[in-house]
Design a protein around this motif. Sequence first.
Motif, short mmCIF file in Angstrom:
data_model
loop_
_atom_site.label_atom_id
_atom_site.label_comp_id
_atom_site.label_asym_id
_atom_site.label_seq_id
_atom_site.Cartn_x
_atom_site.Cartn_y
_atom_site.Cartn_z
N MET A 42 0.81 -1.22 0.00
CA MET A 42 0.00 0.00 0.00
C MET A 42 0.85 1.27 0.00
O MET A 42 0.34 2.37 -0.17
N LEU A 43 2.17 1.12 0.19
CA LEU A 43 3.03 2.28 0.19
C LEU A 43 3.81 2.40 -1.12
O LEU A 43 4.90 2.98 -1.16
N ASN A 44 3.21 1.83 -2.16
CA ASN A 44 3.80 1.96 -3.50
C ASN A 44 5.12 1.19 -3.61
O ASN A 44 6.03 1.62 -4.31
N VAL A 48 0.42 1.90 9.69
CA VAL A 48 -0.66 2.46 10.53
C VAL A 48 -1.39 3.55 9.74
O VAL A 48 -2.63 3.65 9.77
N GLN A 49 -0.62 4.36 9.00
CA GLN A 49 -1.24 5.42 8.19
C GLN A 49 -2.07 4.81 7.06
O GLN A 49 -3.16 5.28 6.75
N ALA A 50 -1.52 3.73 6.47
CA ALA A 50 -2.23 3.06 5.37
C ALA A 50 -3.59 2.54 5.86
O ALA A 50 -4.62 2.73 5.20
N THR A 102 -5.27 3.65 8.37
CA THR A 102 -6.14 4.77 8.75
C THR A 102 -6.72 5.46 7.51
O THR A 102 -7.91 5.80 7.48
N MET A 103 -5.87 5.64 6.48
CA MET A 103 -6.35 6.26 5.23
C MET A 103 -7.51 5.48 4.63
O MET A 103 -8.48 6.04 4.14
N GLU A 104 -7.36 4.15 4.70
CA GLU A 104 -8.34 3.24 4.10
C GLU A 104 -9.75 3.43 4.69
O GLU A 104 -10.74 3.27 3.99
N VAL A 112 8.40 8.02 14.33
CA VAL A 112 7.14 8.77 14.36
C VAL A 112 6.90 9.22 12.93
O VAL A 112 7.73 9.90 12.34
N GLU A 113 5.80 8.76 12.37
CA GLU A 113 5.43 9.26 11.04
C GLU A 113 4.23 10.17 11.17
O GLU A 113 3.39 10.00 12.06
N GLY A 114 4.15 11.15 10.28
CA GLY A 114 3.02 12.07 10.29
C GLY A 114 2.38 12.09 8.91
O GLY A 114 3.05 11.83 7.90
N PRO A 127 9.70 5.94 -2.15
CA PRO A 127 8.68 5.38 -3.06
C PRO A 127 7.28 5.92 -2.78
O PRO A 127 6.43 5.94 -3.66
N PHE A 128 7.05 6.34 -1.51
CA PHE A 128 5.69 6.71 -1.11
C PHE A 128 5.40 8.19 -1.18
O PHE A 128 4.29 8.63 -0.90
N THR A 129 6.41 9.00 -1.54
CA THR A 129 6.18 10.45 -1.69
C THR A 129 6.77 10.93 -3.01
O THR A 129 7.74 10.39 -3.51
N GLU A 130 6.14 11.97 -3.55
CA GLU A 130 6.65 12.61 -4.77
C GLU A 130 6.11 14.03 -4.86
O GLU A 130 4.90 14.20 -4.95
N LEU A 190 15.19 14.43 9.28
CA LEU A 190 14.01 13.65 8.88
C LEU A 190 13.82 13.60 7.37
O LEU A 190 14.50 14.29 6.61
N GLY A 191 12.87 12.74 6.97
CA GLY A 191 12.51 12.61 5.57
C GLY A 191 11.04 12.92 5.41
O GLY A 191 10.25 12.69 6.32
N ALA A 192 10.68 13.46 4.25
CA ALA A 192 9.30 13.88 4.07
C ALA A 192 8.97 14.01 2.59
O ALA A 192 9.83 13.81 1.72
N GLY A 193 7.73 14.37 2.30
CA GLY A 193 7.35 14.59 0.92
C GLY A 193 5.84 14.71 0.76
O GLY A 193 5.10 14.66 1.75
N PHE A 229 0.71 15.68 2.70
CA PHE A 229 2.13 15.50 2.96
C PHE A 229 2.33 14.42 4.02
O PHE A 229 1.39 14.07 4.76
N ALA A 230 3.53 13.90 4.04
CA ALA A 230 3.89 12.89 5.05
C ALA A 230 5.34 13.09 5.44
O ALA A 230 6.13 13.67 4.68
N PHE A 231 5.67 12.64 6.62
CA PHE A 231 7.07 12.72 7.05
C PHE A 231 7.37 11.57 8.01
O PHE A 231 6.45 10.94 8.54
N GLY A 232 8.64 11.29 8.17
CA GLY A 232 9.06 10.25 9.11
C GLY A 232 10.30 10.71 9.85
O GLY A 232 11.21 11.28 9.24
N LEU A 233 10.30 10.50 11.16
CA LEU A 233 11.49 10.87 11.94
C LEU A 233 11.80 9.78 12.96
O LEU A 233 10.95 8.98 13.31
C1 2NL Z 1 12.46 8.46 6.61
C2 2NL Z 1 11.34 9.29 6.24
C3 2NL Z 1 9.16 9.06 5.55
C4 2NL Z 1 6.87 8.88 4.97
C5 2NL Z 1 7.93 8.51 5.74
C6 2NL Z 1 4.59 8.19 4.41
C7 2NL Z 1 3.50 7.49 4.85
C8 2NL Z 1 2.42 7.42 4.04
C9 2NL Z 1 2.42 8.01 2.81
C10 2NL Z 1 3.52 8.70 2.45
CL1 2NL Z 1 1.09 6.55 4.53
N1 2NL Z 1 4.59 8.78 3.22
N2 2NL Z 1 5.67 8.27 5.24
C11 2NL Z 1 7.05 9.82 3.98
C12 2NL Z 1 8.30 10.36 3.79
C13 2NL Z 1 9.37 9.99 4.57
O1 2NL Z 1 10.15 8.63 6.35
O2 2NL Z 1 13.53 8.93 6.74
N3 2NL Z 1 12.19 7.18 6.73
C14 2NL Z 1 13.17 6.24 7.07
#
Ligand code: 2NL
Length: 348
Positions: A145-147, A176-178, A180-182, A216-218, A256-259, A288-291, A311-315
Motif C-alpha cells: 500500500m506504500l507503493n 498504521v497510516q495506510a 487509517t487512510m483506508e 514517528v510518522e506524520g 517510493p511513497f512520496t513525490e 528527517l525525511g518527508a514529501g 504530505f507525510a514525514f518520518g522521523l
Molecule cells: C524516513 C522518512 C518518511 C513517509 C515517511 C509516508 C507514509 C504514508 C504516505 C507517504 Cl502513509 N509517506 N511516510 C514519507 C516520507 C518519509 O520517512 O527517513 N524514513 C526512514
Amino acid sequence: MDLREKLEEIKQKSLKNIQKAQDPNTINDIRVELLGKKGAITEVLRGMRDLTPEERPKVGSFANSIRDELNQAISKRNEMLEIDRTAKKLEKETIDVTLPGVPVNAGQPHILMQVIDKIEKLFLGMGYEIVDGPEVEEDHYNFEMLNLPKDHPARDMQDTFYITQQILMRTQTSPVQARTMEVHDFSKGPLKMISPGKVYRRDTDDATHSHQFHQVEGLVIDKHITMADLKGTLELVAKTLFGKEREIRMRPSYFPFTEPSAEVDVSCFKCGGEGCAVCKQSGWIEVLGAGMVHPNVLKMAGIDADIYGGFAFGLGPDRFAMLKYGVDDIREFYLNDIRFLRQFSQKG
Ligand code: 2NL
C-alpha cells in the motif's frame, strides 16, 4: 458476719482489684465476678431471703449503692486506661521532624518516551490524532500500500524480519497510516495523524544500527495541501525539539511513497550554523525525511487523488535523542543501564 459486712468486704477487695487492673479484659472479668449471674454481689443478695421484712429493703438499697459505686469505679478505671493507652500511642507515633528525610526513589519516563511525548504534545496541539497499529504486520500494509510492489528494488533497501511470506515485523509505522487512510471518512474533515511506535529491521546491532528502534510518522490529507504546509509543520518540529532559533532546509530526495520527496536538515543546535564537530562543519544536521503523498498511495487507499493530496514525514526519536544528548551508541537506549537512563532525569 452479716450481709452488710460481707458487702463492705466485697467492695473494698473489688476496689483494690479494679485499681490494679491494667487492661479492659481484666476489668471485665472483675465485673462478671462481681455483678454477673454467679457474681459475689448476686450471691449476697440471694442471702436476703433470710432477712426480716424490715431489714430487707435497707440491705437491698445498701447493696444497690455498692453495686453503683463499683460500676462507677469500673467505668472510671476503663477511662483512665484508655487515656493511658492513647498517651502511649501518641508518644510512640511522635515524628522527629529534625531527622534527615529518606530519599524517594522516583523513576522517570525513558528518554525515548520523553522525546516521543514532546512530539505528541506538539501535534495534539495542532489537532492531529495519535494512532497505534500492530507491530506484526501484513506485507500488504507495510509495503504494497506504500507503493512498494513485490519486485520493487526499494524493498531490498531495508532488510525485513519476515514471519511468513505475508506476515512481517513492520519496518516503518506507515502501515498504521495506510490502515487509517483506508477507513477515513473525508466528509467528516481532513486526516491529520501521527503514528509513533517501534519498528524492526533485519540488521546486526552496532553503534548506529539497532534491529528495533522507534519512528514517528506524520500524515495530513485534505484538499489544497501544499509543500509550504509541510515546511511550516516541520519547522515547528525542529524548533520544538532543538530550540526556537532553529531553521530547516529541504533537499530533494527519493522515497517510493512520496513525490516529490525531501530530506530535511535542521540548523546545528550546537554551533548555530557556524560549523562544528556535531554538524561536521556543515552547519546543518539531517533529521528527517518527508514529501507529498504519492498519488499511487492515495489510490491504493481508495482516496481520489485528483481531489485530495497531502504530505507525510518520518522521523526517528532514537536519532533525535542521540544528536541532542550526544549519545554515540544507539544500543544504550535498549540496555536499560540505570546509570545511563538516570542522566535524563526531568527533575530540575
Ligand atoms: C524516513 C522518512 C518518511 C513517509 C515517511 C509516508 C507514509 C504514508 C504516505 C507517504 Cl502513509 N509517506 N511516510 C514519507 C516520507 C518519509 O520517512 O527517513 N524514513 C526512514
